[in-house]
Design a protein around this motif. Structure first.
Motif, PDB file in Angstrom:
ATOM      1  N   THR A 102      40.436  87.059  34.947  1.00 28.08           N
ATOM      2  CA  THR A 102      40.065  86.301  33.750  1.00 28.08           C
ATOM      3  C   THR A 102      40.596  84.883  33.817  1.00 28.08           C
ATOM      4  OG1 THR A 102      40.036  88.307  32.390  1.00 28.08           O
ATOM      5  CG2 THR A 102      40.258  86.202  31.243  1.00 28.08           C
ATOM      6  N   ARG A 103      41.829  84.735  34.263  1.00 27.89           N
ATOM      7  CA  ARG A 103      42.426  83.397  34.366  1.00 27.89           C
ATOM      8  C   ARG A 103      41.661  82.529  35.348  1.00 27.89           C
ATOM      9  NH1 ARG A 103      46.638  81.792  37.694  1.00 27.89           N
ATOM     10  NH2 ARG A 103      47.491  83.897  37.919  1.00 27.89           N
ATOM     11  N   VAL A 104      41.276  83.105  36.484  1.00 23.61           N
ATOM     12  CA  VAL A 104      40.523  82.348  37.477  1.00 23.61           C
ATOM     13  C   VAL A 104      39.158  81.949  36.929  1.00 23.61           C
ATOM     14  CG1 VAL A 104      39.409  82.446  39.738  1.00 23.61           C
ATOM     15  CG2 VAL A 104      41.704  83.389  39.446  1.00 23.61           C
ATOM     16  N   LEU A 105      38.483  82.889  36.302  1.00 22.73           N
ATOM     17  CA  LEU A 105      37.141  82.631  35.775  1.00 22.73           C
ATOM     18  C   LEU A 105      37.152  81.614  34.644  1.00 22.73           C
ATOM     19  CD1 LEU A 105      35.772  86.280  35.815  1.00 22.73           C
ATOM     20  CD2 LEU A 105      34.823  84.358  37.096  1.00 22.73           C
ATOM     21  N   GLU A 106      38.226  81.577  33.878  1.00 23.48           N
ATOM     22  CA  GLU A 106      38.316  80.644  32.765  1.00 23.48           C
ATOM     23  C   GLU A 106      38.867  79.284  33.172  1.00 23.48           C
ATOM     24  OE1 GLU A 106      40.595  82.621  29.773  1.00 23.48           O
ATOM     25  OE2 GLU A 106      38.921  83.895  29.133  1.00 23.48           O
ATOM     26  N   SER A 107      39.343  79.162  34.394  1.00 22.14           N
ATOM     27  CA  SER A 107      39.908  77.894  34.847  1.00 22.14           C
ATOM     28  C   SER A 107      38.804  76.885  35.127  1.00 22.14           C
ATOM     29  CB  SER A 107      40.742  78.112  36.112  1.00 22.14           C
ATOM     30  OG  SER A 107      39.904  78.376  37.226  1.00 22.14           O
ATOM     31  N   SER A 108      39.154  75.613  35.092  1.00 21.77           N
ATOM     32  CA  SER A 108      38.189  74.552  35.392  1.00 21.77           C
ATOM     33  C   SER A 108      37.947  74.427  36.889  1.00 21.77           C
ATOM     34  CB  SER A 108      38.694  73.212  34.842  1.00 21.77           C
ATOM     35  OG  SER A 108      39.920  72.842  35.464  1.00 21.77           O
ATOM     36  N   PHE A 109      38.767  75.085  37.705  1.00 25.54           N
ATOM     37  CA  PHE A 109      38.613  74.979  39.158  1.00 25.54           C
ATOM     38  C   PHE A 109      37.301  75.588  39.629  1.00 25.54           C
ATOM     39  CE2 PHE A 109      39.522  76.677  43.515  1.00 25.54           C
ATOM     40  CZ  PHE A 109      39.585  75.444  44.158  1.00 25.54           C
ATOM     41  N   ILE A 110      36.939  76.732  39.062  1.00 25.92           N
ATOM     42  CA  ILE A 110      35.675  77.374  39.433  1.00 25.92           C
ATOM     43  C   ILE A 110      34.548  76.725  38.627  1.00 25.92           C
ATOM     44  CG2 ILE A 110      34.377  79.523  39.545  1.00 25.92           C
ATOM     45  CD1 ILE A 110      36.771  79.427  41.423  1.00 25.92           C
ATOM     46  N   PRO A 111      33.581  76.071  39.293  1.00 28.08           N
ATOM     47  CA  PRO A 111      32.485  75.426  38.572  1.00 28.08           C
ATOM     48  C   PRO A 111      31.694  76.450  37.759  1.00 28.08           C
ATOM     49  CG  PRO A 111      32.518  74.746  40.881  1.00 28.08           C
ATOM     50  CD  PRO A 111      33.471  75.888  40.747  1.00 28.08           C
ATOM     51  N   SER A 112      31.120  76.004  36.658  1.00 21.30           N
ATOM     52  CA  SER A 112      30.363  76.917  35.802  1.00 21.30           C
ATOM     53  C   SER A 112      29.207  77.571  36.550  1.00 21.30           C
ATOM     54  CB  SER A 112      29.836  76.165  34.574  1.00 21.30           C
ATOM     55  OG  SER A 112      29.014  75.075  34.962  1.00 21.30           O
ATOM     56  N   THR A 113      28.649  76.841  37.510  1.00 27.15           N
ATOM     57  CA  THR A 113      27.537  77.380  38.295  1.00 27.15           C
ATOM     58  C   THR A 113      27.968  78.493  39.231  1.00 27.15           C
ATOM     59  OG1 THR A 113      27.907  75.609  39.913  1.00 27.15           O
ATOM     60  CG2 THR A 113      26.210  75.234  38.229  1.00 27.15           C
ATOM     61  N   HIS A 114      29.285  78.657  39.440  1.00 25.73           N
ATOM     62  CA  HIS A 114      29.791  79.644  40.388  1.00 25.73           C
ATOM     63  C   HIS A 114      30.589  80.769  39.725  1.00 25.73           C
ATOM     64  CE1 HIS A 114      28.420  76.700  43.187  1.00 25.73           C
ATOM     65  NE2 HIS A 114      28.940  77.290  44.238  1.00 25.73           N
ATOM     66  N   LYS A 115      30.583  80.813  38.391  1.00 24.72           N
ATOM     67  CA  LYS A 115      31.338  81.852  37.693  1.00 24.72           C
ATOM     68  C   LYS A 115      30.837  83.252  38.060  1.00 24.72           C
ATOM     69  CE  LYS A 115      33.760  78.938  35.076  1.00 24.72           C
ATOM     70  NZ  LYS A 115      35.229  78.735  35.222  1.00 24.72           N
ATOM     71  N   ASP A 116      29.521  83.431  38.068  1.00 32.12           N
ATOM     72  CA  ASP A 116      28.961  84.747  38.396  1.00 32.12           C
ATOM     73  C   ASP A 116      29.278  85.121  39.839  1.00 32.12           C
ATOM     74  OD1 ASP A 116      27.956  85.110  35.870  1.00 32.12           O
ATOM     75  OD2 ASP A 116      25.943  84.385  36.364  1.00 32.12           O
ATOM     76  N   LEU A 117      29.220  84.142  40.734  1.00 28.11           N
ATOM     77  CA  LEU A 117      29.560  84.400  42.131  1.00 28.11           C
ATOM     78  C   LEU A 117      31.011  84.831  42.254  1.00 28.11           C
ATOM     79  CD1 LEU A 117      28.599  84.258  45.106  1.00 28.11           C
ATOM     80  CD2 LEU A 117      29.432  81.900  45.150  1.00 28.11           C
ATOM     81  N   CYS A 118      31.865  84.219  41.469  1.00 29.38           N
ATOM     82  CA  CYS A 118      33.286  84.584  41.488  1.00 29.38           C
ATOM     83  C   CYS A 118      33.474  86.015  41.009  1.00 29.38           C
ATOM     84  CB  CYS A 118      34.066  83.604  40.616  1.00 29.38           C
ATOM     85  SG  CYS A 118      35.859  83.773  40.748  1.00 29.38           S
ATOM     86  N   ARG A 119      32.729  86.415  39.986  1.00 29.57           N
ATOM     87  CA  ARG A 119      32.816  87.797  39.501  1.00 29.57           C
ATOM     88  C   ARG A 119      32.402  88.780  40.589  1.00 29.57           C
ATOM     89  NH1 ARG A 119      30.520  85.161  34.937  1.00 29.57           N
ATOM     90  NH2 ARG A 119      31.984  85.108  33.170  1.00 29.57           N
ATOM     91  N   VAL A 120      31.337  88.454  41.288  1.00 33.48           N
ATOM     92  CA  VAL A 120      30.890  89.296  42.409  1.00 33.48           C
ATOM     93  C   VAL A 120      31.975  89.373  43.468  1.00 33.48           C
ATOM     94  CG1 VAL A 120      29.244  89.487  44.304  1.00 33.48           C
ATOM     95  CG2 VAL A 120      28.444  88.859  42.020  1.00 33.48           C
ATOM     96  N   CYS A 121      32.576  88.243  43.746  1.00 41.80           N
ATOM     97  CA  CYS A 121      33.631  88.162  44.760  1.00 41.80           C
ATOM     98  C   CYS A 121      34.756  89.154  44.465  1.00 41.80           C
ATOM     99  CB  CYS A 121      34.160  86.727  44.780  1.00 41.80           C
ATOM    100  SG  CYS A 121      35.323  86.364  46.093  1.00 41.80           S
ATOM    101  N   PHE A 122      35.172  89.224  43.216  1.00 45.80           N
ATOM    102  CA  PHE A 122      36.277  90.104  42.838  1.00 45.80           C
ATOM    103  C   PHE A 122      35.918  91.583  42.964  1.00 45.80           C
ATOM    104  CE2 PHE A 122      38.071  86.466  40.188  1.00 45.80           C
ATOM    105  CZ  PHE A 122      39.094  86.221  41.099  1.00 45.80           C
ATOM    106  N   ASN A 123      34.639  91.884  43.017  1.00 46.80           N
ATOM    107  CA  ASN A 123      34.221  93.277  43.191  1.00 46.80           C
ATOM    108  C   ASN A 123      34.486  93.792  44.610  1.00 46.80           C
ATOM    109  OD1 ASN A 123      33.293  93.525  40.559  1.00 46.80           O
ATOM    110  ND2 ASN A 123      31.213  92.872  41.079  1.00 46.80           N
ATOM    111  N   TYR A 124      34.805  92.888  45.547  1.00 51.39           N
ATOM    112  CA  TYR A 124      34.937  93.276  46.950  1.00 51.39           C
ATOM    113  C   TYR A 124      36.325  92.974  47.522  1.00 51.39           C
ATOM    114  CZ  TYR A 124      29.916  93.897  46.792  1.00 51.39           C
ATOM    115  OH  TYR A 124      28.662  94.333  46.470  1.00 51.39           O
ATOM    116  N   THR A 125      37.322  92.955  46.670  1.00 53.43           N
ATOM    117  CA  THR A 125      38.679  92.712  47.169  1.00 53.43           C
ATOM    118  C   THR A 125      39.140  93.814  48.119  1.00 53.43           C
ATOM    119  OG1 THR A 125      39.531  93.735  45.139  1.00 53.43           O
ATOM    120  CG2 THR A 125      39.404  91.322  45.195  1.00 53.43           C
ATOM    121  N   HIS A 126      38.519  94.990  48.040  1.00 55.00           N
ATOM    122  CA  HIS A 126      38.866  96.099  48.932  1.00 55.00           C
ATOM    123  C   HIS A 126      38.213  95.944  50.308  1.00 55.00           C
ATOM    124  CE1 HIS A 126      35.039  97.041  47.062  1.00 55.00           C
ATOM    125  NE2 HIS A 126      34.786  97.865  48.063  1.00 55.00           N
TER     126      HIS A 126
END
Length: 208
Positions: A7-31
């Motif tokens: 949540t902190r990463v997704l809400e940060s200004s570092f991740i562009p708004s256009t890449h929020k969904d991509l970031c969510r997908v990314c976290f699904n594959y930490t394993h």
């Protein structure tokens, strides 16, 4: 704890708004460290490029354009023709911003300091250089992923996601989960942690 970090990463200004969904997908594959890193590394590269362009007031360089060079993360290839995010100085003075078109400035080439160093801090810049732009034999995570160094492991992880468990698959999963691969994904998670933590990083918002 994992949910709070995401949540902190997704809400940060570092991740562009256009890449929020991509970031969510990314976290699904930490394993799956190579799948995770293959998505996360380019995302971090783009976020750093946007930040570099903002703090250096070079917003025209944030995306690739036909017939023009733009800033890259590590400079592998044609670093003499474009700016590099992780270099301490800008490529100014006689810098070719467009193919075949010479630009001129009052500052000699390579003598204007990149403001990114001050924006993120010398320690964080050194960490990024170690990860993405160190000499041959060192991590160079983004380049290693892009140039196929981990393609076999990526295939193994994809197979492991869609195959029934058997002896061969067990061996594949063990091979894909070795310590080096997990270290790579942990290093990228550390980058996300740094740039989503107000106490560790003071940068400009780039919510694009």
């Amino acid at each position: 704890l994992k949910a709070k970090f995401e949540t902190r990463v997704l809400e940060s200004s570092f991740i562009p708004s256009t890449h929020k969904d991509l970031c969510r997908v990314c976290f699904n594959y930490t394993h799956s460290p190579v799948i995770f890193s293959s998505v996360c590394a380019p995302m971090i590269e783009h976020a750093l490029r946007l930040l570099w362009c903002i703090v250096n007031e070079r917003t025209d360089d944030c995306i690739a354009k036909d017939g023009a060079y733009y800033v890259t993360l590590d400079g592998h290839g044609q670093r003499d023709k474009h700016d590099v995010v992780l270099l301490p100085n800008l490529s100014t003075g006689g810098f070719k911003s467009k193919v075949g078109v010479e630009t001129t400035t009052s500052i000699p080439k390579g003598e204007e300091k990149s403001k990114l160093v001050d924006a993120i801090g010398e320690g964080n810049m050194a960490f990024l250089i170690d990860l993405f732009a160190s000499p041959p034999g060192s991590p160079n995570i983004r380049a290693a992923l892009a140039h196929g160094s981990y393609s076999k492991h990526l295939l193994n992880e994809l197979l492991a996601m869609h195959s029934e468990p058997d002896k061969e698959l067990t061996g594949i999963m063990q091979e894909s989960s070795n310590e080096q691969l997990h270290d790579m994904s942990c290093a990228l998670i550390s980058v996300l942690d740094i740039f989503s933590s107000p106490d560790d990083y003071c940068g400009s918002s780039h919510n694009n």
